[in-house]
Design a protein around this motif. Structure first.
Motif, mmCIF file in Angstrom:
data_model
loop_
_atom_site.group_PDB
_atom_site.id
_atom_site.type_symbol
_atom_site.label_atom_id
_atom_site.label_comp_id
_atom_site.label_asym_id
_atom_site.label_seq_id
_atom_site.Cartn_x
_atom_site.Cartn_y
_atom_site.Cartn_z
ATOM 1 N N HIS A 29 8.480 13.659 -0.220
ATOM 2 C CA HIS A 29 7.499 12.777 0.428
ATOM 3 C C HIS A 29 6.362 12.426 -0.525
ATOM 4 O O HIS A 29 5.750 11.378 -0.406
ATOM 5 C CB HIS A 29 6.951 13.402 1.716
ATOM 6 C CG HIS A 29 6.174 14.665 1.474
ATOM 7 N ND1 HIS A 29 6.770 15.899 1.459
ATOM 8 C CD2 HIS A 29 4.859 14.870 1.225
ATOM 9 C CE1 HIS A 29 5.844 16.823 1.222
ATOM 10 N NE2 HIS A 29 4.684 16.228 1.067
ATOM 11 N N CYS A 30 6.082 13.282 -1.497
ATOM 12 C CA CYS A 30 5.004 13.019 -2.452
ATOM 13 C C CYS A 30 5.330 11.827 -3.337
ATOM 14 O O CYS A 30 4.464 11.009 -3.631
ATOM 15 C CB CYS A 30 4.753 14.240 -3.330
ATOM 16 S SG CYS A 30 4.374 15.747 -2.419
ATOM 17 N N SER A 31 6.599 11.741 -3.760
ATOM 18 C CA SER A 31 6.970 10.620 -4.622
ATOM 19 C C SER A 31 6.929 9.311 -3.841
ATOM 20 O O SER A 31 6.685 8.255 -4.402
ATOM 21 C CB SER A 31 8.347 10.838 -5.249
ATOM 22 O OG SER A 31 9.352 10.885 -4.273
ATOM 23 N N ASN A 32 7.168 9.379 -2.535
ATOM 24 C CA ASN A 32 7.069 8.183 -1.696
ATOM 25 C C ASN A 32 5.665 7.611 -1.790
ATOM 26 O O ASN A 32 5.484 6.410 -1.889
ATOM 27 C CB ASN A 32 7.329 8.516 -0.227
ATOM 28 C CG ASN A 32 8.716 9.066 0.014
ATOM 29 O OD1 ASN A 32 9.498 9.239 -0.919
ATOM 30 N ND2 ASN A 32 9.004 9.353 1.250
ATOM 31 N N LEU A 33 4.679 8.482 -1.752
ATOM 32 C CA LEU A 33 3.290 8.041 -1.754
ATOM 33 C C LEU A 33 2.930 7.310 -3.035
ATOM 34 O O LEU A 33 2.222 6.314 -3.003
ATOM 35 C CB LEU A 33 2.346 9.236 -1.586
ATOM 36 C CG LEU A 33 2.241 9.860 -0.205
ATOM 37 C CD1 LEU A 33 1.195 10.963 -0.220
ATOM 38 C CD2 LEU A 33 1.898 8.833 0.843
ATOM 39 N N ALA A 34 3.404 7.800 -4.171
ATOM 40 C CA ALA A 34 3.034 7.187 -5.454
ATOM 41 C C ALA A 34 3.510 5.740 -5.511
ATOM 42 O O ALA A 34 2.747 4.843 -5.870
ATOM 43 C CB ALA A 34 3.611 8.000 -6.613
ATOM 44 N N ALA A 35 4.761 5.498 -5.154
ATOM 45 C CA ALA A 35 5.293 4.129 -5.162
ATOM 46 C C ALA A 35 4.560 3.276 -4.121
ATOM 47 O O ALA A 35 4.218 2.121 -4.388
ATOM 48 C CB ALA A 35 6.797 4.137 -4.911
ATOM 49 N N ASP A 36 4.295 3.851 -2.946
ATOM 50 C CA ASP A 36 3.600 3.115 -1.882
ATOM 51 C C ASP A 36 2.197 2.704 -2.320
ATOM 52 O O ASP A 36 1.745 1.597 -2.028
ATOM 53 C CB ASP A 36 3.501 3.961 -0.606
ATOM 54 C CG ASP A 36 4.860 4.198 0.049
ATOM 55 O OD1 ASP A 36 5.853 3.568 -0.369
ATOM 56 O OD2 ASP A 36 4.926 5.030 0.976
ATOM 57 N N ALA A 37 1.493 3.608 -2.991
ATOM 58 C CA ALA A 37 0.128 3.308 -3.437
ATOM 59 C C ALA A 37 0.143 2.197 -4.485
ATOM 60 O O ALA A 37 -0.700 1.306 -4.461
ATOM 61 C CB ALA A 37 -0.542 4.567 -4.000
ATOM 62 N N LEU A 38 1.119 2.241 -5.384
ATOM 63 C CA LEU A 38 1.259 1.180 -6.388
ATOM 64 C C LEU A 38 1.528 -0.156 -5.702
ATOM 65 O O LEU A 38 0.881 -1.163 -6.001
ATOM 66 C CB LEU A 38 2.396 1.513 -7.361
ATOM 67 C CG LEU A 38 2.738 0.407 -8.366
ATOM 68 C CD1 LEU A 38 1.578 0.140 -9.317
ATOM 69 C CD2 LEU A 38 4.000 0.765 -9.150
ATOM 70 N N HIS A 39 2.450 -0.169 -4.757
ATOM 71 C CA HIS A 39 2.790 -1.403 -4.040
ATOM 72 C C HIS A 39 1.581 -1.929 -3.268
ATOM 73 O O HIS A 39 1.337 -3.137 -3.226
ATOM 74 C CB HIS A 39 3.976 -1.181 -3.108
ATOM 75 C CG HIS A 39 5.233 -0.778 -3.835
ATOM 76 N ND1 HIS A 39 6.301 -0.191 -3.209
ATOM 77 C CD2 HIS A 39 5.579 -0.883 -5.144
ATOM 78 C CE1 HIS A 39 7.251 0.056 -4.107
ATOM 79 N NE2 HIS A 39 6.830 -0.353 -5.286
ATOM 80 N N ALA A 40 0.810 -1.012 -2.674
ATOM 81 C CA ALA A 40 -0.394 -1.418 -1.927
ATOM 82 C C ALA A 40 -1.414 -2.071 -2.856
ATOM 83 O O ALA A 40 -2.064 -3.050 -2.487
ATOM 84 C CB ALA A 40 -1.007 -0.204 -1.219
ATOM 85 N N ALA A 41 -1.553 -1.545 -4.073
ATOM 86 C CA ALA A 41 -2.494 -2.124 -5.043
ATOM 87 C C ALA A 41 -2.050 -3.534 -5.442
ATOM 88 O O ALA A 41 -2.872 -4.446 -5.563
ATOM 89 C CB ALA A 41 -2.608 -1.228 -6.274
ATOM 90 N N ILE A 42 -0.741 -3.717 -5.625
ATOM 91 C CA ILE A 42 -0.213 -5.035 -5.992
ATOM 92 C C ILE A 42 -0.403 -6.020 -4.839
ATOM 93 O O ILE A 42 -0.818 -7.166 -5.042
ATOM 94 C CB ILE A 42 1.274 -4.938 -6.405
ATOM 95 C CG1 ILE A 42 1.402 -4.132 -7.709
ATOM 96 C CG2 ILE A 42 1.886 -6.326 -6.565
ATOM 97 C CD1 ILE A 42 2.815 -3.706 -8.049
ATOM 98 N N GLU A 43 -0.147 -5.566 -3.615
ATOM 99 C CA GLU A 43 -0.331 -6.434 -2.445
ATOM 100 C C GLU A 43 -1.808 -6.815 -2.278
ATOM 101 O O GLU A 43 -2.128 -7.941 -1.920
ATOM 102 C CB GLU A 43 0.220 -5.753 -1.191
ATOM 103 C CG GLU A 43 1.750 -5.826 -1.149
ATOM 104 C CD GLU A 43 2.397 -4.789 -0.241
ATOM 105 O OE1 GLU A 43 1.671 -4.118 0.536
ATOM 106 O OE2 GLU A 43 3.622 -4.643 -0.310
#
Length: 129
Positions: free
Chosen positions: A106-120
């Protein structure tokens, strides 16, 4: 018998000496995600030039896996186009770290999600201008 969480050497390296730590003043994009179950919070800041992530930094409050995945995802995103960075998945991050224990995925999910949120966030700001 006590269960041992097995971390790869790469996870340990990124945890002990994380890359790209800190905030970016006036970032072009900012993403913040959290996991209420484990209490991890990740923030990712990006600077974009000509559709390419020129600089990327993170602040993470969480376990070793959360710090390691944040460090790895920022390494992976630097120099990539926004589209390439949006294609980075949670599995890509875990694979680059030579795997994560199942309880820590679940931790690795957060890293990709945070990156995607920054791009959005960045894309949203571009539409307003």
């Amino acid at each position: 018998m006590a269960e041992q969480v097995g971390y790869s050497q790469k996870v340990m390296e990124h945890f002990m000496n994380p890359h790209n730590v800190g905030a970016i003043e006036n970032p072009d994009g900012y993403g913040k995600v959290g996991n209420p179950v484990c209490g991890d919070i990740m923030e990712i800041f990006i600077k974009v030039k000509d559709d390419v992530i020129e600089d990327v930094r993170f602040r993470t409050f969480g376990c070793g896996s959360a710090i390691a995945t944040s460090s790895m995802v920022t390494d992976m995103a630097r120099g990539k186009t926004l589209e390439e960075a949006m294609a980075i998945t949670r599995d890509d991050v875990a694979t680059e770290l030579d795997g994560l224990p199942p309880k820590k995925m679940h931790c690795s999910n957060l890293a990709a999600d945070a990156l995607h949120a920054a791009i959005e966030d960045y894309r949203g700001k571009q539409k307003k201008e």
